[in-house]
Design an enzyme around this catalytic site. Structure first.
Site, PDB file in Angstrom:
ATOM      1  N   GLU A 173     -78.067 -24.920 -13.120  1.00 40.98           N
ATOM      2  CA  GLU A 173     -79.207 -24.075 -13.470  1.00 40.98           C
ATOM      3  C   GLU A 173     -80.289 -24.995 -14.013  1.00 40.98           C
ATOM      4  OE1 GLU A 173     -79.599 -21.061 -12.743  1.00 40.98           O
ATOM      5  OE2 GLU A 173     -77.570 -20.449 -12.208  1.00 40.98           O
ATOM      6  N   CYS A 207     -87.272 -21.810 -18.914  1.00 39.48           N
ATOM      7  CA  CYS A 207     -87.190 -22.427 -17.585  1.00 39.48           C
ATOM      8  C   CYS A 207     -87.854 -21.595 -16.499  1.00 39.48           C
ATOM      9  CB  CYS A 207     -85.731 -22.703 -17.219  1.00 39.48           C
ATOM     10  SG  CYS A 207     -84.694 -21.218 -17.169  1.00 39.48           S
TER      11      CYS A 207
END
Length: 431
Positions: A173, A207
């Site tokens: 991720e 993010c």
């Protein structure tokens, strides 16, 4: 001597014993995790505040979801509770033993996870390891059955290289530069409200936050006063004094972001205070594609605006770069939003809003290409930490039927076999 060898051996022995496979055991671990959250809500909040201010009809064919075994979860510092516990839930629910590595940057949360969380779980199948990059390197020398990493692409490559030595499956991720296209046909204040909210949330240390805006020069001129208005309404005339605006996690990250303020021209904000690790909500204009702020993920409260002549140029700009973790498009025209969606690739996509797609447990969350691989959230977390074992149970009799497969081959046998498969709407990759 490897300091983690005994821990890993103990966890593997527990897994081999079958202890983690029982549904009751998994439920008990999840219940313990729930009690940890309930009992320590304030403790976690205080820690966060300190750190961040079919085959055939005669057969039985099925997929058996089995735990991988020993799983390593490496968590980041920007959402140190959520991005640690969400994958942990999936790993435990799937029946794995887990080694958890919280970020050493978010020290207060790291301490809670290391000292308090293990009290709520069966420590024979769960362990927390601490340390910095050098310690993490030693951990990665060991063989795991699955690795789940959340962090930067740079570190992700290191983790993936270590996993490759043991052919260990992995979820990465990562992040990247998430584009946000704003069409001329839009309400600038609505766009500004939403962009300001999800750009400066957690001081931009998210993010999936938009990393830059693409719009025409005319739309830029309409957006700037709207963005300033939204910042003032959300954070007051002096955002530094707002309890709703976070701070940068550390000095290293602060200095990197401070350096990016020299790119382009500051249109809004630009103030900083090293003593508080404060950077004001900032908008940059006249930014060149070659400048540092457009070459790396910003991960802070800085938003560059890059002007384009229209939708086609915006899509071309996006597709020339690495695939982002998230992509956003704002327009009153659903056709324009669909064109951006169809013409690009990203881990996730959201039209006319920001990062709400990742809040739905019914949708998977994950990257593509340089922004990562694999997915999780909700049921997808369980699936990620499970080996999907393809199984077929066939009756021992009926040999006359199955003997059609055996040599010597004849056109008659092949014809009969194909007819039988067509009747059962079945396909075979061997034919």
């Amino acid at each position: 001597m490897d300091p983690f060898a005994d821990t890993l051996r103990r966890l593997r022995e527990t897994f081999r014993s079958g202890r983690t496979r029982a549904a009751e055991f998994r439920a008990a671990q999840l219940e313990g995790l729930g009690r940890f959250l309930r009992d320590n809500k304030q403790l976690l909040q205080d820690a966060l505040a300190q750190d961040l201010h079919k085959a055939t009809q005669l057969d039985s064919a099925f997929i058996r979801k089995e735990p991988f075994g020993l799983v390593l979860i490496i968590a980041p510092w920007n959402y140190p509770v959520n991005l640690t516990l969400v994958p942990l839930v999936g790993a435990l629910a799937a029946g794995n033993c887990v080694v958890l590595k919280p970020s050493e940057v978010s020290k207060s949360v790291e301490k809670v996870l290391a000292e308090v969380l293990p009290q709520y779980l069966d420590q024979s199948c769960f362990s927390v390891v601490l340390g910095g990059p050098e310690d993490m390197g030693k951990v990665l020398e060991n063989k795991f059955d699955y690795i789940f990493f959340t962090g930067s692409p740079r570190v992700g490559k290191i983790v993936m290289t270590a996993a490759a030595k043991h052919l260990t499956p992995i979820t990465l991720e990562l992040g990247g530069k998430n584009p946000c296209y704003v069409d001329d046909n839009c309400d600038p204040q609505t766009v500004a409200n939403r962009v300001v909210w999800f750009r400066y949330f957690n001081a931009g240390q998210t993010c999936v936050a938009p990393d830059y805006v693409l719009c025409s020069r005319e739309t830029q001129e309409r957006l700037l006063p709207a963005i300033q208005s939204a910042i003032t309404r959300f954070y007051g005339d002096d955002p530094k004094g707002s309890p709703s605006l976070g701070r940068i996690i550390g000095e290293k990250q602060f200095h990197r972001l401070q350096g990016l303020l020299s790119c382009g021209r500051v249109a809004i904000g630009g103030q900083s205070d090293e003593s508080e690790r404060y950077i004001a909500p900032t908008v940059l204009v006249d930014v060149q594609e070659t400048e540092p702020v457009m070459q790396e993920e910003i991960f802070g409260p800085i938003l560059p605006i890059v002007t384009v002549r229209g939708l086609d140029e915006a899509v071309d700009f996006i597709t020339r770069r690495e695939k982002p973790l998230a992509l956003y498009a704002f327009s009153n025209s659903s056709q324009v939003v669909k064109q951006v969606l169809a013409g690009t690739s990203s881990g996730g996509f959201c039209g006319n809003d920001g990062f709400m797609h990742m809040a739905l447990s019914s949708l998977p969350f994950g990257g593509v290409g340089a922004s990562g691989m694999g997915r999780y959230h909700g049921k997808f977390s369980f699936d990620t930490f499970s080996h999907h074992r393809a199984c077929l149970l066939r009756p021992p009799g009926l040999e006359k039927i199955y003997s059609l497969r055996y040599p010597p081959y004849s056109p008659r046998n092949l014809r009969l076999l194909l007819m039988a498969m067509e009747t059962r709407s079945c396909s075979c990759t061997l034919l």
